[in-house]
Motif scaffolding. Structure first.
Motif, PDB file in Angstrom:
ATOM      1  N   UNK A  58      78.413  -5.337  87.310  1.00 40.66           N
ATOM      2  CA  UNK A  58      79.696  -5.268  86.633  1.00 40.66           C
ATOM      3  C   UNK A  58      79.767  -4.069  85.724  1.00 40.66           C
ATOM      4  N   UNK A  59      80.880  -3.964  84.996  1.00 39.72           N
ATOM      5  CA  UNK A  59      81.032  -2.862  84.044  1.00 39.72           C
ATOM      6  C   UNK A  59      80.023  -2.970  82.909  1.00 39.72           C
ATOM      7  N   UNK A  60      79.401  -4.147  82.773  1.00 38.75           N
ATOM      8  CA  UNK A  60      78.413  -4.345  81.710  1.00 38.75           C
ATOM      9  C   UNK A  60      77.174  -3.498  81.921  1.00 38.75           C
ATOM     10  N   UNK A  61      76.876  -3.123  83.170  1.00 34.46           N
ATOM     11  CA  UNK A  61      75.703  -2.271  83.382  1.00 34.46           C
ATOM     12  C   UNK A  61      76.073  -0.936  84.022  1.00 34.46           C
ATOM     13  N   UNK A  62      77.331  -0.538  83.871  1.00 31.73           N
ATOM     14  CA  UNK A  62      77.731   0.805  84.299  1.00 31.73           C
ATOM     15  C   UNK A  62      76.978   1.833  83.470  1.00 31.73           C
TER      16      UNK A  62
END
Length: 328
Positions: A58-62
């Motif tokens: 997700x964007x959490x680990x971009x």
């Protein structure tokens, strides 16, 4: 089923950025498109493209990849941006699913009989259809309510963020998308009827049976952890999942109960990485909230959420069970 990528729009942004080395990142289900898109970017910009082969959830680990020191710009496909500061410039490209949602929506109407005011939510790949979904419900006599939340768009829900449905005055909720995790969160946060319109299998269902089964599993994990004398508190090194301050609070809470607590930091969480810590009786997940719920059966020892730890330690009542969230 296919997905639509605005590659031309991405290429224009890359040209304006004058990036010489561009990283591209995809969630697991979209990685099959990586080489085609990388080739198109290189052909039309002259930039060198580096594809991230690491897992991406997700964007959490971009941008949490080994590429951050070697690329000028990262293009992240499939998710919407979160309000966090990334180490490198990131372009977020929302990916649209071309899945027809009409059949699942039609099936959902029977399950929504008797409910007038409907809270409508979906995930990033179906957001572009949100107005059409709303129109369909209104044409069938429903009043639709929805709003945005912390780091989410209007009507959007994340697996770690349910702010868009909190304090929403609805008789029932309709989630358009796949899987059960998101709807479990809606059910627990609102205690209202929740219906899933799943376009991937073209059917609708309610969440009650699944929610009951998951809650039995969770309470079994909590009960088993009651006898634990030591806890491992897992902290993610991913920027969008890292909650070190929470881990410190939990560690102090455990110590006050005369039990042992250790903070473990890691990137990707897996049962194999916890194998060396056999002297720890139970683990607490402060990284992605979905891991403790979705992957529970993979772990031999109890894997708890922070709220479940509070129940174990007598700080929260069983009846006050709540899903974990990450507040960005």
């Amino acid at each position: 089923m296919g997905y639509e990528f605005d590659v031309e729009g991405v290429i224009e942004k890359i040209k304006k950025f004058h990036a010489e080395v561009v990283g591209v990142q995809f969630p697991e289900g979209l990685k099959i498109h990586a080489t085609r898109i990388a080739r198109q970017i290189e052909d039309e910009t002259g930039a060198t493209v580096i594809i991230s082969a690491d897992p991406c959830y997700g964007a959490c680990d971009a941008a949490d990849t080994d590429m951050k020191d070697v690329v000028d710009l990262l293009v992240h496909f499939g998710h919407t941006a979160l309000p966090i500061k990334y180490d490198i410039p990131v372009i977020f490209v929302e990916t649209r699913s071309d899945m027809d949602v009409q059949g699942a929506l039609s099936s959902a109407m029977k399950l929504l009989e008797g409910y007038k005011r409907i809270g409508l939510v979906t995930t990033a790949q179906h957001l572009y259809l949100l107005q059409d979904m709303k129109n369909f419900l209104e044409e069938n006599g429903k009043e639709v309510v929805m709003h945005g939340g912390r780091g989410t768009q209007n009507g959007q829900i994340l697996g770690c963020n349910f702010s868009s449905i909190k304090d929403l005055e609805a008789d029932a909720f309709l989630y358009v998308g796949s899987g059960n995790f998101h709807t479990l969160g809606i059910k627990l946060f609102t205690d209202k009827p929740v219906v899933i319109a799943d376009p991937y299998i073209n059917e609708a269902r309610d969440i009650d049976e699944f929610a009951d089964r998951i809650m039995r599993i969770r309470f079994a994990r909590i009960a088993k952890a009651m006898d634990a004398g030591s806890f491992g508190i897992i902290v993610s090194s991913k920027k969008g999942q890292s909650r070190m301050e929470l881990a410190k609070v939990l560690k102090n809470m455990i110590h006050k109960e005369k039990k042992e607590a250790y903070i473990l930091i890691m990137d990707d969480v897996s049962p194999e990485l916890l194998t060396p810590f056999m002297d720890i009786d139970a683990f607490v997940m402060t990284a992605c909230p979905r891991i403790a719920i979705d992957d529970a059966n993979m772990y031999k020892k109890p894997l708890l959420t922070p709220q479940e730890l509070e129940i174990v330690l007598g700080k929260r009542d069983w009846e006050d069970y709540m899903m974990d969230e990450i507040e960005h």
